[in-house]
Design an enzyme around this catalytic site. Structure first.
Site, short mmCIF file in Angstrom:
data_model
loop_
_atom_site.label_atom_id
_atom_site.label_comp_id
_atom_site.label_asym_id
_atom_site.label_seq_id
_atom_site.Cartn_x
_atom_site.Cartn_y
_atom_site.Cartn_z
N GLU B 65 11.35 38.24 -54.27
CA GLU B 65 10.72 38.91 -53.12
C GLU B 65 11.57 40.04 -52.57
O GLU B 65 11.05 41.11 -52.23
CB GLU B 65 10.41 37.89 -52.01
CG GLU B 65 9.19 37.02 -52.28
CD GLU B 65 9.46 35.84 -53.20
OE1 GLU B 65 10.62 35.67 -53.63
OE2 GLU B 65 8.51 35.08 -53.49
N HIS B 134 5.49 26.48 -46.03
CA HIS B 134 4.32 27.21 -46.52
C HIS B 134 3.23 27.31 -45.44
O HIS B 134 2.06 27.42 -45.77
CB HIS B 134 3.71 26.53 -47.75
CG HIS B 134 4.40 26.85 -49.05
ND1 HIS B 134 5.69 26.52 -49.30
CD2 HIS B 134 3.96 27.47 -50.17
CE1 HIS B 134 6.02 26.90 -50.53
NE2 HIS B 134 4.99 27.48 -51.08
C1 LIG Z 1 10.51 32.22 -52.85
C2 LIG Z 1 9.22 31.72 -53.39
N1 LIG Z 1 8.38 32.59 -53.97
C3 LIG Z 1 7.20 32.18 -54.46
C4 LIG Z 1 6.83 30.87 -54.36
C5 LIG Z 1 5.48 30.41 -54.89
N2 LIG Z 1 5.70 29.59 -56.07
C6 LIG Z 1 5.74 28.26 -56.00
S1 LIG Z 1 6.12 27.56 -57.47
C7 LIG Z 1 6.22 29.07 -58.22
C8 LIG Z 1 6.55 29.16 -59.66
C9 LIG Z 1 7.83 28.49 -59.94
O1 LIG Z 1 8.09 28.55 -61.30
P1 LIG Z 1 9.31 27.75 -61.85
O2 LIG Z 1 10.52 28.03 -61.02
O3 LIG Z 1 9.42 28.06 -63.29
O4 LIG Z 1 8.97 26.22 -61.61
P2 LIG Z 1 7.78 25.38 -62.25
O5 LIG Z 1 6.65 25.44 -61.30
O6 LIG Z 1 7.48 25.95 -63.56
O7 LIG Z 1 8.36 24.00 -62.35
C10 LIG Z 1 5.96 30.07 -57.32
C11 LIG Z 1 5.97 31.51 -57.64
C12 LIG Z 1 7.70 30.01 -53.70
N3 LIG Z 1 7.39 28.73 -53.50
N4 LIG Z 1 8.89 30.45 -53.24
#
Ligand SMILES: Cc1ncc(C[n+]2csc(CCOP(=O)(O)OP(=O)(O)O)c2C)c(N)n1
Ligand SMILES: Cc1ncc(C[n+]2csc(CCOP(=O)(O)OP(=O)(O)O)c2C)c(N)n1
Ligand SMILES: [Mg+2]
Ligand SMILES: [Mg+2]
Lengths: 330, 331, 330, 331
Positions: B65, B134
């Protein structure tokens, strides 16, 4: 439109070498005036001088066209001058005068110049890294062939946004060059206490092409920069150039007693053995391009120019108080 | 609102239409954000845009971000008009340096040399069972920073017109969208229009009490107004629509007329936007007020996950009704 | 006090292997119940299931003592269970009930358990990286021999705070292990579109010891983790363990139609060819440690246990509304 | 303040003494920040601490505000009581996720299981010719977030007692220090003491008007009060000392007594702490007030570098005097 410099020219032509020398002398003279302004209590606040690091800004900016962008730091006078700004309006800015580049609103740490593509100095360490990357995003999107150079000190290696930005720059093959000016100190702390691993490994980890150059050798800096700029213009993506250098004076003009964090001996060694101006002058003389007398004349000429510029800045008025509410919004 | 009402769109559709129109009109408009392209965001608000405008203009970013917001700032300074998408408003925490120290100040610090025509779209609002990280409504932070503009649309009509105005604005503008409102329907003209930034809208005229409500709280206020009507209290619902610049005049005039006011916003109750709105009303209408201005916001606690607890944290039609009735009964 | 595991034991003893298998089955069964709760509209919000990734949490946590710390993510049920939390109180938390670990205030994305050293799941991607590093700072300062494990998805490679934290962890030789669960997707985007360069180069650039392991092989994960934990306890500093794995279901329970970002075929392949439970069961059977019937009994037993836990959670009460203002401050 | 006044200390010395005393008392107290050790910070406030407590307890960090703030959070959860040093208040922009989404919420989200006994020390205030990114007073952001405590000491006595209380507090507490005040001298007892968080202090008693002032603005208010006295207006200067928790009672009672109030804070004028303080006074003392509460803060512009412009942005004794006189003349 910016004209690509051919990086294959390892022999830098005479005009360019003289111009680079002149620029370095100008920066040194500028900074000496700034220190004088501080000592004469004419300058508001505390400026961060670039003396000792001139070859970096000059070598890099020599490889750029007027349309190319730079972003700069709290130690930004050198970058601003090297990119083409005029000393008189710069001094005016440093004194908070209306004739300054930012109408006095920015000061030393926020000096900018749209005409020469200087997106601005930044008082947040690492604060301009994403901005420079964004400028490169524009260049790529607009196909305008501009390259964006992001200057920052090795202290900015501590800011996470550098890694976020390099990742995107590499993913999107943006024409941005990250120039890390490693002068060995983050304020009053040696960088080895704040920097784990090898610096060049950091860009490399993101797939960003990385090189190191002697930041006291303006020819070497220029040659490396020209190559990386050319590479960026060809669409080959971002690069990282580590320039080892040294600041001769304190972190800022008020940082006088420095022995608790670095020795006089270390300082002396850089000044006598590694001075970028001396190095360049010696080379110009050795190459038979100029003689000592011409060098001295050049210095005198530039000093006189700087004095005039200071005089202008000192005598020109402050902005009217009504300006305080102007330009908050475009 | 124009006379001829052609159709109804959801809040989300109105946003998408605003973006599509502006992207067609101006090739400098690009979108940057997480999962904005194929996925069209988790809220599906951007669905279809990448198909029309391609991945150069609807750019999926890493989860960075701070980085991509700063890239937006730099791109805005150099000829583009980026729309940066921050999925949950809670994540603006990561962008505060880029927004408050960079975007907001570039124009001023450079003496007007550089401009930052960028938009940040993000969300606010609780009751989605998404818990403390959130569910926040953190717009007060941006409102506090000179150099930024903050927009809080409450209807499909408003969001379309304001978002289009934001994209055309030469300043950094943040648009807060209530996550719970994306499916809300409302009339949106087929003809193009924009809404000037800085003009409040009286969502319901009334005589006895002014209810100033923002974003997610506008529907709540309108619901409360209906309940109040049933007991003979005529409530005027004023929607500032943009918190900065703020249409102080409309707020103050309404309060002068009714002599009582409530201010409702879904941000945390303390040191939030209700304090500013209430202060503006008090400053402008003090001698007309019969009662102090009441403030209602999210309870001053991290938003809990547990449904009965979460529901207790935000103003409801009922709680607004109760406060309004109490204010009006003290004559 | 935590007892150091000897990492030289490449032959994992039978008790440990059975315990790990049981834990993996529990996590799978737990997540299936969560999905059912969602489908039955009994669960508030959207949970992120760990099915498919069980070997990572289980292999890592098996190498930890009860005193060691973990931090977890939005996809955190597996970590929480593997570290030793009880399913009934976990389900209660997921339903927002007073009997939940966090009195219902945290929910799926913030589940924590002080008794087992779980500092908490985190709904900010990368949000717990600095926290885990800080826990390791405490351990080192207090000389209490605890190790801190930071779980995160490969999406968190985008967050600058990871690099800031790894730099300090390495500078200060903190006993923290960064476990990157690379399940190939950041929500709905393939990680190759968000991740430049080579992942392991990133920790390496900061001097952080880095390894990669098959995240579907619990024995391999355990062996690597035991070695890194031992290393950390000996004061040799942080490590980074990349675990390649796969989530079987959607990003969250509501993510049903996924074909626009990944194919059914790809999903199927992981499920049939790379399943960590199947893999471990096959090995246990092949090694003559258990037979198929015992495996089936174990599954049935765990399923029954999970059903009971769900029943408890469904029937136990919500917190009283007065609790909403409690625990804002300590 | 106790009767026996042993000596005068500067504001900076009082901070150093508070830290040294707490570090001696409790080995879990550690300091993390940039240039905190040998350099003792650029303001030299921590000079000498590393010599007494060693580099394990006074830890120089890289320039990674987000990272080391988060490390502070994690360390606080696991047995330490870190004091995190953020050199300029403008840099809290980089820590907002760690502070607002993590530190502030850990205790609540975990249902009380985990605690975050950490202190953040940072600075505020303009007129140091440091321009827009080194002159802000951004405490309103933290005040808005439930779970945090915010402290704004205005004298050496207050800062010592409050900082010690902050270090002993089991919650994340942010202490804002006015950079321009580090050299200010004032009496500080030799005996140990703490000041409870959440109690205002009447810095000067008066009858005609209440001036609520925070941090850097307390001295300004006291100066204005002297000027007002010369024209026969008796001003009461109330220093909330801590903005959250806030001692509403003392503010409201003072305003009830004087029937007029000004609120002054060096944060930006709009959507800042003055709005909350004014609203609290209006809510509590509405029927006693002769005039709306006046608010004074930093002009709502990025702080300019140029001295004459910068000086125009902050309230001064003169401007406070003028506003107070105007309020009192309207009877
Ligand atoms: C700082 C932030 N940006 C965006 C999000 C929204 N978000 C939640 S899970 C996710 C993807 C996370 O991917 P990863 O770290 O690979 O974990 P996975 O869900 O694959 O276990 C996003 C973008 C968030 N929770 N926090
Ligand atoms: C985010 C941030 N943190 C801290 C500071 C205070 N500060 C100003 S310059 C500086 C040191 C910068 O070191 P380096 O990047 O190496 O640049 P140099 O001064 O050596 O040119 C620090 C810590 C700042 N301006 N911004
Ligand atoms: Mg440096
Ligand atoms: Mg993933």
């Amino acid at each position: 439109m910016t004209i690509a410099t051919d990086p294959s020219e390892t022999d830098i032509d005479v005009g360019r070498r003289l111009r680079m020398y002149r620029q370095m002398v100008s920066i040194r003279a500028f900074e000496e005036q700034v220190n004088q302004l501080y000592l004469r209590a004419l300058m508001p606040g505390l400026a961060h001088l670039y003396s000792g690091e001139e070859a970096v800004a000059v070598g890099i900016c020599e490889a750029l066209g007027a349309d190319d962008y730079i972003t700069s730091t709290h130690r930004g006078h050198g970058h601003c001058l090297a990119k083409g700004a005029a000393p008189d309006r710069m001094f005016a800015e440093l004194l908070g005068k209306a004739a300054g580049y930012c109408h006095g609103k920015g000061g030393s740490m926020h000096i900018a110049d749209a005409a020469t593509g200087n997106l601005g100095a930044n008082a947040i360490v690492g604060g301009s890294i994403a901005i420079a990357t964004g400028a490169a995003f524009s260049s790529k999107y607009l196909h305008n062939n501009r390259v964006s150079v992001c200057f920052f000190g090795e202290g900015a290696l501590g800011q996470g946004v550098l890694y976020e930005s390099m990742n995107m720059a590499q993913l999107w093959r943006l024409p941005v060059i990250y120039v890390c000016e490693n002068n060995f100190y983050n304020e009053y702390t040696h960088f080895s206490e704040t920097t784990a691993g090898e610096i060049l490994g950091r860009p490399a980890a993101f797939g960003v092409h990385a090189e190191c150059v002697d930041g006291q050798d303006v020819d070497a800096v220029y040659t490396a920069a020209a190559r990386l700029v050319h590479r960026a213009r060809r669409g080959e993506g971002p690069a990282f150039l580590l320039c080892n250098t040294y600041r001769y004076t304190g972190h800022h003009v008020g940082d006088i007693n420095r022995e608790y964090y670095r020795s006089k001996q270390e300082e002396q060694q850089w000044v006598t053995e590694r001075d970028p101006l001396k190095h360049a002058a010696d080379r110009l003389i050795a190459g038979g391009i100029v003689d000592r007398a011409e060098i001295d004349r050049l210095h005198a000429e530039i000093n006189a120019e700087m004095e005039k510029a200071v005089e202008f800045a000192v005598s020109t008025p402050y902005p009217g108080v009504e300006e305080v509410e102007q330009d908050v919004y475009a | 609102m124009p006379e001829v009402i052609a159709r109804e769109l959801t809040f989300g559709e109105a946003i998408r239409e605003a973006l599509a129109e502006e992207m067609r009109r101006d090739s400098r408009v690009v979108i940057l954000g997480e999962d904005v392209a194929e996925a069209g965001t988790p809220f599906k608000v951007l669905a279809g845009l990448v198909q029309e405008f391609g991945p150069e203009r609807v750019v999926d970013t890493p989860i960075s971000e701070a980085g991509f917001t700063g890239i937006g700032v730099g791109a805005a300074m150099t000829g583009l008009r980026p729309v940066v998408d921050i999925m949950f408003g809670d994540f603006i925490t990561l962008t505060m340096d880029q927004m408050a120290n960079q975007a907001a100040k570039v124009h001023y610090m450079s003496g007007g040399m550089w401009k930052v025509p960028m938009v940040m779209r993000t969300t606010l609002g609780a009751t989605r069972r998404s818990a403390a990280q959130h569910s926040q409504s953190l717009h007060a932070w941006f409102c506090h920073i000179p150099g930024l503009k903050v927009i809080m649309p409450s209807t499909p009509y408003d969001v379309k017109g304001l978002l289009k105005a934001a994209i055309r604005d030469d300043n950094p503008v943040i648009v807060f969208e209530d996550k719970m409102m994306y499916k809300l329907k409302g009339p949106v003209p087929v003809e193009e229009y924009t809404i000037p930034i800085g003009k409040a809208d009286i969502k319901r005229a009334g005589e006895d009490i002014t209810i100033v409500a923002t974003s997610s709280m506008v529907q709540v206020a309108l619901g409360a107004a209906v309940m109040l009507e049933e007991i003979g209290i005529s409530a005027e619902v004023v929607d500032p629509r943009t918190l900065w610049p703020l249409d102080e005049h409309t707020l103050v005039e309404s309060a002068k007329k009714t002599s009582r006011a409530i201010v409702i916003d879904e941000g945390y109750a303390r040191y939030g936007t209700t304090a500013e709105l209430a202060s503006v009303i008090v400053e402008g209408a003090f001698f007309h007020l019969d009662q102090p201005v009441a403030r209602m916001g999210a309870m001053h606690v991290p938003i809990p996950f547990s449904p009965p607890l979460e529901d207790a944290t935000v103003p409801t039609e009922r709680s607004v009704f109760d406060v309004a009735r109490a204010l009006c009964s003290k004559r």
